[in-house]
Design a protein around this motif. Structure first.
Motif, PDB file in Angstrom:
ATOM      1  N   THR A 115      38.105  24.305  44.039  1.00  0.00           N
ATOM      2  CA  THR A 115      38.298  25.274  42.928  1.00  0.00           C
ATOM      3  C   THR A 115      38.462  24.645  41.495  1.00  0.00           C
ATOM      4  O   THR A 115      37.859  25.104  40.566  1.00  0.00           O
ATOM      5  CB  THR A 115      39.575  26.466  43.152  1.00  0.00           C
ATOM      6  N   PRO A 135      35.867  29.240  45.856  1.00  0.00           N
ATOM      7  CA  PRO A 135      35.054  30.615  45.547  1.00  0.00           C
ATOM      8  C   PRO A 135      34.412  30.717  44.450  1.00  0.00           C
ATOM      9  O   PRO A 135      33.814  31.919  43.969  1.00  0.00           O
ATOM     10  CB  PRO A 135      35.896  31.829  46.003  1.00  0.00           C
ATOM     11  N   ILE A 136      34.586  29.960  43.459  1.00  0.00           N
ATOM     12  CA  ILE A 136      34.102  29.861  42.126  1.00  0.00           C
ATOM     13  C   ILE A 136      32.602  30.098  41.737  1.00  0.00           C
ATOM     14  O   ILE A 136      32.272  30.493  40.649  1.00  0.00           O
ATOM     15  CB  ILE A 136      35.033  28.743  41.191  1.00  0.00           C
ATOM     16  N   SER A 137      31.925  29.691  42.985  1.00  0.00           N
ATOM     17  CA  SER A 137      30.301  29.949  42.748  1.00  0.00           C
ATOM     18  C   SER A 137      29.926  31.366  42.104  1.00  0.00           C
ATOM     19  O   SER A 137      29.268  31.380  41.379  1.00  0.00           O
ATOM     20  CB  SER A 137      29.442  29.402  43.701  1.00  0.00           C
ATOM     21  N   THR A 138      30.510  32.278  43.044  1.00  0.00           N
ATOM     22  CA  THR A 138      30.237  33.548  42.770  1.00  0.00           C
ATOM     23  C   THR A 138      30.760  34.186  41.489  1.00  0.00           C
ATOM     24  O   THR A 138      30.194  34.721  40.707  1.00  0.00           O
ATOM     25  CB  THR A 138      30.879  34.437  43.815  1.00  0.00           C
ATOM     26  N   TYR A 139      31.915  33.799  40.917  1.00  0.00           N
ATOM     27  CA  TYR A 139      32.449  34.092  39.799  1.00  0.00           C
ATOM     28  C   TYR A 139      31.821  33.621  38.543  1.00  0.00           C
ATOM     29  O   TYR A 139      31.431  34.419  37.472  1.00  0.00           O
ATOM     30  CB  TYR A 139      33.952  33.920  39.723  1.00  0.00           C
ATOM     31  N   TYR A 140      31.433  32.487  38.496  1.00  0.00           N
ATOM     32  CA  TYR A 140      31.082  31.724  37.435  1.00  0.00           C
ATOM     33  C   TYR A 140      29.586  31.647  37.209  1.00  0.00           C
ATOM     34  O   TYR A 140      28.923  31.378  36.049  1.00  0.00           O
ATOM     35  CB  TYR A 140      31.620  30.301  37.216  1.00  0.00           C
ATOM     36  N   GLY A 141      28.818  31.523  38.341  1.00  0.00           N
ATOM     37  CA  GLY A 141      27.231  31.350  38.292  1.00  0.00           C
ATOM     38  C   GLY A 141      26.948  29.875  38.162  1.00  0.00           C
ATOM     39  O   GLY A 141      27.562  28.972  38.051  1.00  0.00           O
ATOM     40  N   LEU A 144      28.474  26.851  36.102  1.00  0.00           N
ATOM     41  CA  LEU A 144      29.562  26.366  36.710  1.00  0.00           C
ATOM     42  C   LEU A 144      29.025  24.770  36.770  1.00  0.00           C
ATOM     43  O   LEU A 144      30.015  23.964  36.323  1.00  0.00           O
ATOM     44  CB  LEU A 144      30.030  27.007  37.883  1.00  0.00           C
ATOM     45  N   SER A 159      26.804  24.613  45.982  1.00  0.00           N
ATOM     46  CA  SER A 159      27.340  25.882  45.524  1.00  0.00           C
ATOM     47  C   SER A 159      27.352  26.870  46.811  1.00  0.00           C
ATOM     48  O   SER A 159      26.666  26.444  47.857  1.00  0.00           O
ATOM     49  CB  SER A 159      26.340  26.887  44.615  1.00  0.00           C
ATOM     50  N   GLY A 162      26.795  33.536  45.149  1.00  0.00           N
ATOM     51  CA  GLY A 162      26.197  33.700  44.031  1.00  0.00           C
ATOM     52  C   GLY A 162      24.729  33.536  43.576  1.00  0.00           C
ATOM     53  O   GLY A 162      23.977  33.905  42.587  1.00  0.00           O
TER      54      GLY A 162
END
Length: 212
Positions: A115, A135-141, A144, A159, A162
């Motif tokens: 993360t 899981p940050i790919s989904t949130y930042y697109g 990132l 990734s 997302g």
């Protein structure tokens, strides 16, 4: 197959199907659909108890046509079982030192979920082959990846979440090394999976032509 050869193949395809299946019949439908569309890397998730058997049977049926690995590998015991079943790479939602050591022992690429930048550097320094932005790919697109690669341009990143047909070009332009794809390559008919795989691979080829 050497670790470097496995990584080269993952980076060459740049698209990986994230697969969760209950039956071998469905696994074959997904594999056939992906292969017909040009995607030859499949991650079989250990969220289901039959993952090891699916990996083993896919390897027996497709041999070198497919590069089959294990996903959601949380501990070294599961990693060892996956490798014995024929997994060519190990992916997890988290970083685990014992899994990293075991994979390095057998020259199997390990791609742990991270993360923060701190987690990513720790994982790479310990011997991880690539980090999974999760899981940050989904949130930042897609932005990132460019953000992470600004201070660490040589950091290999996969990734997970997302990415879709509408934004796949953005993900590829961001510098991501591999894009994990779920529903597009695992839901629907074999023909629908093939069509989605073709579009994703076409995006990869288009992006490389623009770079060159």
């Amino acid at each position: 197959m050497l670790r470097t050869s496995i990584l080269n193949r993952i980076e060459e395809t740049s698209i990986m199907a994230i697969v969760r299946v209950h039956t071998m019949k469905r696994a074959v439908e997904i594999a056939d659909g992906c292969l017909a569309g040009g995607v030859d890397c499949l991650e079989i998730s250990y969220t289901l108890p039959n993952a090891g058997e699916i990996i083993r049977q896919l390897n027996e049926q497709y041999q070198e046509q497919l590069l089959v690995g294990a996903g959601t590998v949380l501990d070294s015991e599961t990693a060892r079982l996956a490798i014995l079943a024929g997994a060519k790479f190990i992916i997890a939602p988290n970083y685990n030192e014992s899994v990293c050591k075991l994979c390095n022992r057998y020259q199997i690429p390990y791609m742990p979920g991270c993360t923060s930048m701190t987690e990513m550097i720790i994982a790479i320094e310990a011997g991880a082959a690539m980090v999974k932005a999760f899981p940050i790919s989904t949130y930042y697109g897609p932005t990132l990846i460019a953000t992470l690669k600004t201070p660490t341009p040589h950091l290999p990143i996969m990734s997970s979440g997302g990415a879709n047909l509408k934004n796949i070009d953005e993900w590829l332009k961001s510098g991501v090394d591999c894009v994990g794809i779920g529903s597009l390559l695992t839901k629907g008919t074999k023909e629908e999976i093939t069509e989605n795989a073709k579009k994703l691979r076409q995006a990869v080829i288009k992006n490389r032509m623009q770079i060159n």
